[in-house]
Design a protein around this motif. Structure first.
Motif, PDB file in Angstrom:
ATOM      1  N   ASP A  33      -3.401  -5.867 -16.595  1.00 29.12           N
ATOM      2  CA  ASP A  33      -2.535  -5.549 -15.465  1.00 29.12           C
ATOM      3  C   ASP A  33      -3.195  -4.491 -14.585  1.00 29.12           C
ATOM      4  OD1 ASP A  33      -0.554  -7.270 -16.343  1.00 29.12           O
ATOM      5  OD2 ASP A  33       0.396  -5.738 -17.580  1.00 29.12           O
ATOM      6  N   LEU A  34      -3.051  -4.651 -13.283  1.00 28.70           N
ATOM      7  CA  LEU A  34      -3.589  -3.660 -12.358  1.00 28.70           C
ATOM      8  C   LEU A  34      -2.660  -2.455 -12.275  1.00 28.70           C
ATOM      9  CD1 LEU A  34      -4.827  -5.861  -9.382  1.00 28.70           C
ATOM     10  CD2 LEU A  34      -6.203  -4.797 -11.174  1.00 28.70           C
ATOM     11  N   PRO A  35      -3.206  -1.268 -12.088  1.00 28.15           N
ATOM     12  CA  PRO A  35      -2.356  -0.079 -11.914  1.00 28.15           C
ATOM     13  C   PRO A  35      -1.462  -0.221 -10.691  1.00 28.15           C
ATOM     14  CG  PRO A  35      -4.666   0.527 -12.296  1.00 28.15           C
ATOM     15  CD  PRO A  35      -4.639  -0.953 -12.053  1.00 28.15           C
ATOM     16  N   GLU A  36      -0.328   0.446 -10.705  1.00 24.97           N
ATOM     17  CA  GLU A  36       0.579   0.388  -9.565  1.00 24.97           C
ATOM     18  C   GLU A  36       0.015   1.123  -8.350  1.00 24.97           C
ATOM     19  OE1 GLU A  36       4.498   1.617 -10.523  1.00 24.97           O
ATOM     20  OE2 GLU A  36       4.757   0.175 -12.137  1.00 24.97           O
ATOM     21  N   ASP A  37      -0.748   2.184  -8.583  1.00 21.15           N
ATOM     22  CA  ASP A  37      -1.348   2.915  -7.474  1.00 21.15           C
ATOM     23  C   ASP A  37      -2.410   2.055  -6.785  1.00 21.15           C
ATOM     24  OD1 ASP A  37      -1.959   5.536  -6.022  1.00 21.15           O
ATOM     25  OD2 ASP A  37      -3.922   4.980  -6.822  1.00 21.15           O
ATOM     26  N   PRO A  38      -2.292   1.814  -5.477  1.00 22.64           N
ATOM     27  CA  PRO A  38      -3.226   0.913  -4.781  1.00 22.64           C
ATOM     28  C   PRO A  38      -4.688   1.318  -4.916  1.00 22.64           C
ATOM     29  CG  PRO A  38      -1.324   1.385  -3.392  1.00 22.64           C
ATOM     30  CD  PRO A  38      -1.238   2.303  -4.568  1.00 22.64           C
ATOM     31  N   ARG A  39      -4.960   2.605  -4.814  1.00 22.56           N
ATOM     32  CA  ARG A  39      -6.357   3.052  -4.912  1.00 22.56           C
ATOM     33  C   ARG A  39      -6.906   2.801  -6.315  1.00 22.56           C
ATOM     34  NH1 ARG A  39      -8.086   5.910  -0.548  1.00 22.56           N
ATOM     35  NH2 ARG A  39      -6.454   6.535   0.935  1.00 22.56           N
ATOM     36  N   ALA A  40      -6.108   3.080  -7.321  1.00 22.29           N
ATOM     37  CA  ALA A  40      -6.546   2.829  -8.697  1.00 22.29           C
ATOM     38  C   ALA A  40      -6.740   1.335  -8.935  1.00 22.29           C
ATOM     39  CB  ALA A  40      -5.527   3.405  -9.682  1.00 22.29           C
ATOM     40  N   VAL A 131      -3.077  -4.734   2.186  1.00 16.80           N
ATOM     41  CA  VAL A 131      -2.325  -5.878   2.707  1.00 16.80           C
ATOM     42  C   VAL A 131      -2.663  -7.149   1.934  1.00 16.80           C
ATOM     43  CG1 VAL A 131      -2.098  -7.430   4.687  1.00 16.80           C
ATOM     44  CG2 VAL A 131      -1.971  -4.966   5.020  1.00 16.80           C
ATOM     45  N   VAL A 132      -3.949  -7.363   1.685  1.00 17.14           N
ATOM     46  CA  VAL A 132      -4.372  -8.542   0.922  1.00 17.14           C
ATOM     47  C   VAL A 132      -3.773  -8.503  -0.479  1.00 17.14           C
ATOM     48  CG1 VAL A 132      -6.355  -9.734  -0.096  1.00 17.14           C
ATOM     49  CG2 VAL A 132      -6.488  -8.849   2.236  1.00 17.14           C
ATOM     50  N   GLU A 133      -3.778  -7.354  -1.095  1.00 15.86           N
ATOM     51  CA  GLU A 133      -3.219  -7.212  -2.439  1.00 15.86           C
ATOM     52  C   GLU A 133      -1.710  -7.426  -2.421  1.00 15.86           C
ATOM     53  OE1 GLU A 133      -3.331  -6.520  -6.573  1.00 15.86           O
ATOM     54  OE2 GLU A 133      -4.844  -7.049  -5.086  1.00 15.86           O
ATOM     55  N   THR A 134      -1.053  -6.997  -1.362  1.00 15.39           N
ATOM     56  CA  THR A 134       0.395  -7.200  -1.246  1.00 15.39           C
ATOM     57  C   THR A 134       0.734  -8.692  -1.141  1.00 15.39           C
ATOM     58  OG1 THR A 134       0.662  -5.051  -0.152  1.00 15.39           O
ATOM     59  CG2 THR A 134       2.454  -6.634   0.092  1.00 15.39           C
ATOM     60  N   VAL A 135      -0.034  -9.422  -0.354  1.00 16.70           N
ATOM     61  CA  VAL A 135       0.160 -10.874  -0.241  1.00 16.70           C
ATOM     62  C   VAL A 135      -0.067 -11.534  -1.595  1.00 16.70           C
ATOM     63  CG1 VAL A 135      -0.764 -12.985   0.788  1.00 16.70           C
ATOM     64  CG2 VAL A 135      -0.436 -10.955   2.201  1.00 16.70           C
ATOM     65  N   GLN A 136      -1.108 -11.093  -2.276  1.00 15.65           N
ATOM     66  CA  GLN A 136      -1.402 -11.657  -3.598  1.00 15.65           C
ATOM     67  C   GLN A 136      -0.255 -11.409  -4.568  1.00 15.65           C
ATOM     68  OE1 GLN A 136      -2.513  -9.507  -6.533  1.00 15.65           O
ATOM     69  NE2 GLN A 136      -2.270 -11.351  -7.741  1.00 15.65           N
ATOM     70  N   ASN A 137       0.335 -10.242  -4.528  1.00 16.54           N
ATOM     71  CA  ASN A 137       1.453  -9.938  -5.427  1.00 16.54           C
ATOM     72  C   ASN A 137       2.657 -10.827  -5.134  1.00 16.54           C
ATOM     73  OD1 ASN A 137       0.132  -7.925  -6.862  1.00 16.54           O
ATOM     74  ND2 ASN A 137       0.790  -6.295  -5.472  1.00 16.54           N
TER      75      ASN A 137
END
Length: 234
Positions: A33-40, A131-137
């Motif tokens: 699982d990816l961390p919730e913090d976007p930078r992490a 933004v790309v990560e948000t679409v992916q989620n």
């Protein structure tokens, strides 16, 4: 080749795909699982040397799940069970398309932007990568609900019907796992996401069901075509 023999082969191929789909548990555990913090999260993606390879494995798993659902739907007998299984197969087709799309975005588009961001590329602002990560989620929630969720739930419910010709007792794992995945995906799409650990648990139930039911159907369809599709309640 008779229609019954064609049906037996289709179910057998689906059963083989079900056992093969268990490989998805391996690649998903490796993915984590990816961390919730976007930078992490972007840092983890950028540091993932095998990120693309892992996602190719996930795409293969999605295709195996699709073949398994299409094949298993051919085994259902009885009007109600056939309708439920046909619905599961119909939903699995667009569901697989979403699964492949979200995996490609996460494995390649997000990876490219994360690498550029980590390298300090001024042409790739942090906000664009987010933004790309948000679409992916968002697509992941749709995948959970309408690929791993509703189709698996329908197959599990079909298995509980009399003379459905599907593994009945193991079908409860599909009901629990598919229903949970549907709830997880729907909650995320509604803006009330549940902890990712819950989805891992539901995926584990689905994996357990796929392994056991796949073995049962494989053994059953290994005999003569006439007897291969007799009702069973295992």
């Amino acid at each position: 080749m008779s229609a019954n023999e064609q049906r037996r082969i289709a179910v057998r191929v689906g059963a083989g795909a079900m056992t093969g789909a268990v490989s998805g548990m391996v690649v998903n555990l490796a993915h984590g699982d990816l961390p919730e913090d976007p930078r992490a999260a972007l840092t983890k993606v950028a540091q993932g040397e095998q990120w693309g390879l892992l996602h190719l494995g996930i795409i293969v798993t999605a295709l195996l799940v699709l073949v398994a659902l299409l094949g298993l739907s051919r085994a259902a007998t009885g009007e109600a069970a056939s309708v439920l299984s046909a619905g599961a197969a119909a939903l699995a087709l667009p569901g697989a398309a979403v699964a492949i799309t979200v995996t490609a975005i996460d494995g390649f588009a997000t990876k490219a932007m994360a690498d550029a961001w980590a390298a300090g590329d001024a042409g790739t602002p942090f906000a664009d990568a987010v933004v790309v990560e948000t679409v992916q989620n968002a697509l992941f929630y749709a995948e959970a609900a309408f690929f791993f969720g509703l189709p698996i739930l329908l197959i599990g419910l079909a298995a509980q019907l009399p003379s459905a010709n599907l593994p009945r007792r193991t079908g409860w794992l599909a009901v629990a796992g598919g229903g949970g995945a549907l709830l997880f995906g729907a909650s995320g799409l509604a803006g009330q996401p549940l902890p990712g650990l819950l989805f891992n648990g539901f995926a584990g139930l689905i994996t357990g069901w796929a392994l056991v039911a796949g073995i049962i159907m494989w053994r059953r369809t290994g005999s003569h075509a006439v007897q291969a599709l007799l009702p069973m309640a295992t």
